[in-house]
Design an enzyme around this catalytic site. Structure first.
Site, mmCIF file in Angstrom:
data_model
loop_
_atom_site.group_PDB
_atom_site.id
_atom_site.type_symbol
_atom_site.label_atom_id
_atom_site.label_comp_id
_atom_site.label_asym_id
_atom_site.label_seq_id
_atom_site.Cartn_x
_atom_site.Cartn_y
_atom_site.Cartn_z
ATOM 1 N N LEU A 1 -2.862 1.872 -4.409
ATOM 2 C CA LEU A 1 -2.803 3.329 -4.316
ATOM 3 C C LEU A 1 -3.920 3.770 -3.372
ATOM 4 O O LEU A 1 -5.098 3.675 -3.701
ATOM 5 C CB LEU A 1 -2.973 3.970 -5.694
ATOM 6 C CG LEU A 1 -2.029 3.448 -6.782
ATOM 7 C CD1 LEU A 1 -2.342 4.137 -8.121
ATOM 8 C CD2 LEU A 1 -0.569 3.649 -6.405
ATOM 9 N N ARG A 2 -3.540 4.246 -2.191
ATOM 10 C CA ARG A 2 -4.529 4.706 -1.222
ATOM 11 C C ARG A 2 -4.868 6.148 -1.545
ATOM 12 O O ARG A 2 -4.338 7.105 -1.025
ATOM 13 C CB ARG A 2 -3.961 4.561 0.198
ATOM 14 C CG ARG A 2 -4.065 3.156 0.769
ATOM 15 C CD ARG A 2 -5.504 2.745 0.980
ATOM 16 N NE ARG A 2 -6.183 3.632 1.886
ATOM 17 C CZ ARG A 2 -6.214 3.444 3.216
ATOM 18 N NH1 ARG A 2 -5.571 2.419 3.757
ATOM 19 N NH2 ARG A 2 -6.853 4.286 3.987
ATOM 20 N N SER B 1 0.842 -1.196 0.000
ATOM 21 C CA SER B 1 0.000 0.000 0.000
ATOM 22 C C SER B 1 0.876 1.245 0.000
ATOM 23 O O SER B 1 1.864 1.307 0.738
ATOM 24 C CB SER B 1 -0.862 0.032 1.273
ATOM 25 O OG SER B 1 -1.580 -1.170 1.412
ATOM 26 N N ARG C 1 -10.660 4.762 0.479
ATOM 27 C CA ARG C 1 -11.192 4.162 1.696
ATOM 28 C C ARG C 1 -12.002 5.177 2.490
ATOM 29 O O ARG C 1 -11.539 6.269 2.760
ATOM 30 C CB ARG C 1 -10.043 3.618 2.558
ATOM 31 C CG ARG C 1 -10.450 2.937 3.856
ATOM 32 C CD ARG C 1 -11.139 1.609 3.627
ATOM 33 N NE ARG C 1 -10.249 0.609 3.076
ATOM 34 C CZ ARG C 1 -10.526 -0.085 1.965
ATOM 35 N NH1 ARG C 1 -11.642 0.170 1.288
ATOM 36 N NH2 ARG C 1 -9.679 -0.970 1.505
ATOM 37 N N HIS D 1 -14.709 -3.674 5.974
ATOM 38 C CA HIS D 1 -13.792 -3.580 7.102
ATOM 39 C C HIS D 1 -14.622 -3.262 8.330
ATOM 40 O O HIS D 1 -15.389 -2.310 8.343
ATOM 41 C CB HIS D 1 -12.778 -2.450 6.896
ATOM 42 C CG HIS D 1 -12.053 -2.521 5.590
ATOM 43 N ND1 HIS D 1 -12.679 -2.287 4.384
ATOM 44 C CD2 HIS D 1 -10.769 -2.838 5.300
ATOM 45 C CE1 HIS D 1 -11.793 -2.428 3.410
ATOM 46 N NE2 HIS D 1 -10.647 -2.775 3.930
ATOM 47 N N GLN E 1 0.743 -3.800 9.938
ATOM 48 C CA GLN E 1 1.315 -4.228 8.658
ATOM 49 C C GLN E 1 2.807 -4.544 8.819
ATOM 50 O O GLN E 1 3.517 -3.868 9.536
ATOM 51 C CB GLN E 1 1.174 -3.107 7.616
ATOM 52 C CG GLN E 1 -0.149 -3.024 6.937
ATOM 53 C CD GLN E 1 -0.132 -1.974 5.830
ATOM 54 O OE1 GLN E 1 0.725 -1.100 5.768
ATOM 55 N NE2 GLN E 1 -1.117 -2.046 4.947
ATOM 56 N N LYS F 1 -13.286 -9.186 0.036
ATOM 57 C CA LYS F 1 -12.240 -8.924 1.019
ATOM 58 C C LYS F 1 -12.905 -8.541 2.333
ATOM 59 O O LYS F 1 -13.642 -7.561 2.401
ATOM 60 C CB LYS F 1 -11.317 -7.799 0.589
ATOM 61 C CG LYS F 1 -10.279 -7.456 1.655
ATOM 62 C CD LYS F 1 -9.246 -6.468 1.185
ATOM 63 C CE LYS F 1 -9.729 -5.083 1.130
ATOM 64 N NZ LYS F 1 -8.648 -4.084 0.939
HETATM 65 O O1 DQA Z 1 -8.029 -3.094 3.261
HETATM 66 C C1 DQA Z 1 -6.840 -2.938 3.382
HETATM 67 C C2 DQA Z 1 -6.036 -3.661 4.407
HETATM 68 C C3 DQA Z 1 -5.301 -2.689 5.285
HETATM 69 O O2 DQA Z 1 -6.248 -1.938 6.031
HETATM 70 C C4 DQA Z 1 -4.428 -3.456 6.249
HETATM 71 O O3 DQA Z 1 -4.896 -3.686 7.390
HETATM 72 O O4 DQA Z 1 -3.310 -3.830 5.861
HETATM 73 C C5 DQA Z 1 -4.475 -1.735 4.464
HETATM 74 C C6 DQA Z 1 -5.337 -0.966 3.463
HETATM 75 O O5 DQA Z 1 -4.523 -0.096 2.701
HETATM 76 C C7 DQA Z 1 -6.088 -1.929 2.578
HETATM 77 O O6 DQA Z 1 -6.970 -1.215 1.700
#
Ligand code: DQA
EC number: 4.2.1.10
Length: 209
Positions: free
Chosen positions: A26-27, A6, A55, A109, A195, A134
């Site tokens: 690409l965020r 990301s 997001r 999420h 992460q 997802k």
């Molecule tokens: O949905 C996800 C997973 C994420 O939130 C993570 O926990 O690594 C990181 C985000 O950029 C991605 O869109």
């Protein structure tokens, strides 16, 4: 193991590409300036497949507009990427995005931990408009984590599952071993708590083989 790195800064893409991830995400919600110009430039700079993600704040990001504004921003960008992350709240715009020739990563999420039946219902809902569901959840116990791992193992593929928070961050390396399509990493600037750096994830993947 398919690794997504990301990024929130177009200037970092060159350095990220050196790690040769499977995808670069690409965020868009964390980027400044003209998003379309930046995505066009990134497309010219790398052949690595791109995921565009705008997001919502409700799901951990920074975008606070409505679904129509989301579509106005993401729509013109879609033709320059390979996958678009479409949260359930924006699903009405999924057919239009899909018409741009991209895959839909249908995402949800939640800071909660759905029960196994709820995970199944979420998966079904996401598959109703996307190519890859997802589901990112927040396990509160090892039992929760076992439920997520079992769901991932049993689910129709492709499926992507991941976790929020630092407590069970090791699950990020385990879920792909049980069938999760992607694992999200960083290459210097995390976009989410827990992460791993892509270097670390590759080491974990090699050791867990
Ligand atoms: O949905 C996800 C997973 C994420 O939130 C993570 O926990 O690594 C990181 C985000 O950029 C991605 O869109």
């Amino acid at each position: 193991m398919k690794i997504v790195v990301s990024v929130e800064n177009a200037a970092a893409v060159g350095e990220v590409a050196e790690y040769n991830p499977t995808f670069i995400e690409l965020r868009l919600d964390r980027m400044e300036g003209d998003l379309l110009d930046q995505v066009r430039a990134i497309r010219e700079k790398t052949v690595i497949p791109l995921i565009a993600t705008l997001r919502s704040r409700d799901e951990g990001g920074r975008f606070v507009g409505d679904a129509d504004l989301w579509a106005r921003i993401v729509g013109p960008i879609a033709r320059y990427v390979d996958i678009v992350d479409v949260e359930a709240r924006y699903r009405d715009h999924a057919p239009f995005i899909k018409s741009q020739g991209v895959q839909i990563l249908a995402s949800l999420h939640t800071n909660e931990m759905p029960t196994p039946p709820e995970l199944g219902r979420i998966e079904e809902m996401l598959r109703s408009y996307g190519d890859i569901p997802k589901i990112v959840v927040h396990p509160k116990s090892r039992d929760d984590l076992f439920d997520l791992i079992a769901f991932t193992h049993r689910a129709q593929k492709p499926v992507c599952t991941s976790i929020m928070g630092a407590e069970f961050r090791y699950a990020r390396a385990i879920l792909p071993l049980l069938g999760s399509e992607f694992v999200y990493c960083h290459a210097g600037t995390p976009t989410a708590e827990g992460q791993y750096h892509i270097r670390e994830m590759r080491q974990l993947a090699d050791l867990l083989k």
